[in-house]
Design a protein around this motif. Structure first.
Motif, mmCIF file in Angstrom:
data_model
loop_
_atom_site.group_PDB
_atom_site.id
_atom_site.type_symbol
_atom_site.label_atom_id
_atom_site.label_comp_id
_atom_site.label_asym_id
_atom_site.label_seq_id
_atom_site.Cartn_x
_atom_site.Cartn_y
_atom_site.Cartn_z
ATOM 1 N N PHE A 45 0.857 -1.183 0.000
ATOM 2 C CA PHE A 45 0.000 0.000 0.000
ATOM 3 C C PHE A 45 0.889 1.226 0.000
ATOM 4 O O PHE A 45 1.843 1.308 0.784
ATOM 5 C CB PHE A 45 -0.860 0.048 1.266
ATOM 6 N N GLU A 46 0.552 2.178 -0.858
ATOM 7 C CA GLU A 46 1.219 3.477 -0.855
ATOM 8 C C GLU A 46 0.147 4.538 -0.666
ATOM 9 O O GLU A 46 -0.846 4.548 -1.393
ATOM 10 C CB GLU A 46 1.959 3.704 -2.166
ATOM 11 N N PHE A 47 0.352 5.400 0.319
ATOM 12 C CA PHE A 47 -0.586 6.480 0.604
ATOM 13 C C PHE A 47 0.055 7.768 0.092
ATOM 14 O O PHE A 47 0.905 8.359 0.735
ATOM 15 C CB PHE A 47 -0.887 6.538 2.104
ATOM 16 N N VAL A 48 -0.363 8.174 -1.118
ATOM 17 C CA VAL A 48 0.276 9.281 -1.810
ATOM 18 C C VAL A 48 -0.159 10.618 -1.213
ATOM 19 O O VAL A 48 0.665 11.467 -0.909
ATOM 20 C CB VAL A 48 -0.027 9.225 -3.325
ATOM 21 N N ASP A 112 -16.845 12.832 5.695
ATOM 22 C CA ASP A 112 -17.181 12.566 4.307
ATOM 23 C C ASP A 112 -15.904 12.757 3.498
ATOM 24 O O ASP A 112 -15.389 13.876 3.428
ATOM 25 C CB ASP A 112 -18.268 13.525 3.809
ATOM 26 N N ASN A 113 -15.405 11.691 2.929
ATOM 27 C CA ASN A 113 -14.147 11.779 2.199
ATOM 28 C C ASN A 113 -14.281 11.121 0.837
ATOM 29 O O ASN A 113 -15.099 10.221 0.656
ATOM 30 C CB ASN A 113 -13.012 11.126 2.983
ATOM 31 N N HIS A 114 -13.483 11.608 -0.094
ATOM 32 C CA HIS A 114 -13.429 11.077 -1.454
ATOM 33 C C HIS A 114 -12.047 10.478 -1.695
ATOM 34 O O HIS A 114 -11.044 11.041 -1.245
ATOM 35 C CB HIS A 114 -13.711 12.188 -2.475
ATOM 36 N N PHE A 115 -12.028 9.358 -2.393
ATOM 37 C CA PHE A 115 -10.793 8.632 -2.635
ATOM 38 C C PHE A 115 -10.627 8.317 -4.112
ATOM 39 O O PHE A 115 -11.599 8.149 -4.838
ATOM 40 C CB PHE A 115 -10.807 7.275 -1.893
ATOM 41 N N VAL A 116 -9.380 8.186 -4.501
ATOM 42 C CA VAL A 116 -9.002 7.565 -5.758
ATOM 43 C C VAL A 116 -7.983 6.499 -5.362
ATOM 44 O O VAL A 116 -6.963 6.799 -4.737
ATOM 45 C CB VAL A 116 -8.378 8.555 -6.753
ATOM 46 N N ASP A 134 -8.737 13.050 0.481
ATOM 47 C CA ASP A 134 -8.843 14.473 0.786
ATOM 48 C C ASP A 134 -8.443 14.676 2.246
ATOM 49 O O ASP A 134 -9.236 14.395 3.144
ATOM 50 C CB ASP A 134 -10.276 14.948 0.549
ATOM 51 N N PRO A 135 -7.218 15.154 2.515
ATOM 52 C CA PRO A 135 -6.794 15.296 3.900
ATOM 53 C C PRO A 135 -7.610 16.325 4.675
ATOM 54 O O PRO A 135 -7.783 16.200 5.893
ATOM 55 C CB PRO A 135 -5.328 15.705 3.806
ATOM 56 N N VAL A 136 -8.149 17.336 4.003
ATOM 57 C CA VAL A 136 -8.936 18.359 4.692
ATOM 58 C C VAL A 136 -10.197 17.738 5.297
ATOM 59 O O VAL A 136 -10.628 18.121 6.388
ATOM 60 C CB VAL A 136 -9.269 19.538 3.752
ATOM 61 N N ALA A 137 -10.777 16.745 4.634
ATOM 62 C CA ALA A 137 -11.945 16.062 5.196
ATOM 63 C C ALA A 137 -11.585 15.378 6.510
ATOM 64 O O ALA A 137 -12.373 15.387 7.466
ATOM 65 C CB ALA A 137 -12.498 15.038 4.193
ATOM 66 N N VAL A 138 -10.397 14.792 6.582
ATOM 67 C CA VAL A 138 -9.936 14.166 7.828
ATOM 68 C C VAL A 138 -9.723 15.237 8.890
ATOM 69 O O VAL A 138 -10.157 15.086 10.035
ATOM 70 C CB VAL A 138 -8.637 13.361 7.600
ATOM 71 N N PHE A 139 -9.048 16.330 8.515
ATOM 72 C CA PHE A 139 -8.792 17.411 9.466
ATOM 73 C C PHE A 139 -10.088 17.956 10.044
ATOM 74 O O PHE A 139 -10.212 18.159 11.259
ATOM 75 C CB PHE A 139 -8.025 18.562 8.806
ATOM 76 N N ASP A 140 -11.059 18.217 9.183
ATOM 77 C CA ASP A 140 -12.338 18.758 9.643
ATOM 78 C C ASP A 140 -13.048 17.801 10.592
ATOM 79 O O ASP A 140 -13.562 18.213 11.637
ATOM 80 C CB ASP A 140 -13.256 19.076 8.464
ATOM 81 N N ALA A 141 -13.086 16.534 10.254
ATOM 82 C CA ALA A 141 -13.782 15.554 11.083
ATOM 83 C C ALA A 141 -13.099 15.380 12.436
ATOM 84 O O ALA A 141 -13.764 15.259 13.468
ATOM 85 C CB ALA A 141 -13.864 14.211 10.367
ATOM 86 N N GLN A 142 -11.769 15.386 12.441
ATOM 87 C CA GLN A 142 -11.023 15.151 13.675
ATOM 88 C C GLN A 142 -10.757 16.436 14.465
ATOM 89 O O GLN A 142 -10.212 16.376 15.570
ATOM 90 C CB GLN A 142 -9.700 14.441 13.373
ATOM 91 N N GLY A 143 -11.123 17.589 13.892
ATOM 92 C CA GLY A 143 -10.930 18.849 14.603
ATOM 93 C C GLY A 143 -9.497 19.340 14.597
ATOM 94 O O GLY A 143 -9.047 19.962 15.554
ATOM 95 N N TRP A 144 -8.765 19.081 13.508
ATOM 96 C CA TRP A 144 -7.383 19.537 13.391
ATOM 97 C C TRP A 144 -7.354 20.814 12.580
ATOM 98 O O TRP A 144 -8.064 20.900 11.577
ATOM 99 C CB TRP A 144 -6.520 18.528 12.704
#
Length: 150
Positions: A45-48, A112-116, A134-144
């Protein structure tokens, strides 16, 4: 499947929204009863595009099991949709575009996140997985950082 995967491991089983959408996108190309079963033992797995403190590369099915072991402590998924599938039969590469929906467990905020995901299939298992999110979706959900955006 690894013996360390139990019924309480996130992403396991037909009821996991993530598993359902990936399985649908790989229909007829891979075999497996849950997400981890779809993966070759030596999968890479590579997380680009990812988030801080998340690995850029994980090798082996057990490495992925270990990575996602505490996923349920952070995110609870309740749906997945928007699947678009692009296949190159000559190279055994499949590109999946999809979205997942849920909530952050620590904050209660929507997630809510979108992936490719760019996958290479070999011998009816996923051999290589390259992921973009979309890292911003993670940031928003986790409060970062510090509470996130209003």
């Amino acid at each position: 499947m690894s013996r360390t995967v139990g019924d309480d491991t996130p992403l396991v089983g037909a009821n996991s929204p993530f598993f359902r959408i990936v399985k649908e996108g790989l229909d007829g190309l891979v075999d497996g009863e849950d997400f981890y079963d779809l993966l070759a033992e030596d999968v890479v797995f590579e997380f680009v595009i990812t988030v801080p403190e998340y690995p850029r590369r994980v090798e082996g099915r057990q490495g992925i099991v270990d990575l996602y072991r505490d996923y349920g402590d952070y995110v609870e998924l309740h749906g997945a949709d928007g699947l678009r599938v692009h296949r190159d039969r000559e190279t055994s590469v499949v590109v999946l575009e999809y979205a997942v929906h849920g909530r952050s467990v620590p904050t209660g905020r929507p997630y809510d996140n979108h992936f490719v995901s760019v996958l290479t299939v070999e011998d009816r298992k996923v051999k290589h997985w390259r992921d973009y999110l979309d890292p911003v979706a993670v940031f928003d959900a986790q409060g970062w950082p510090r509470g996130g955006r209003p």
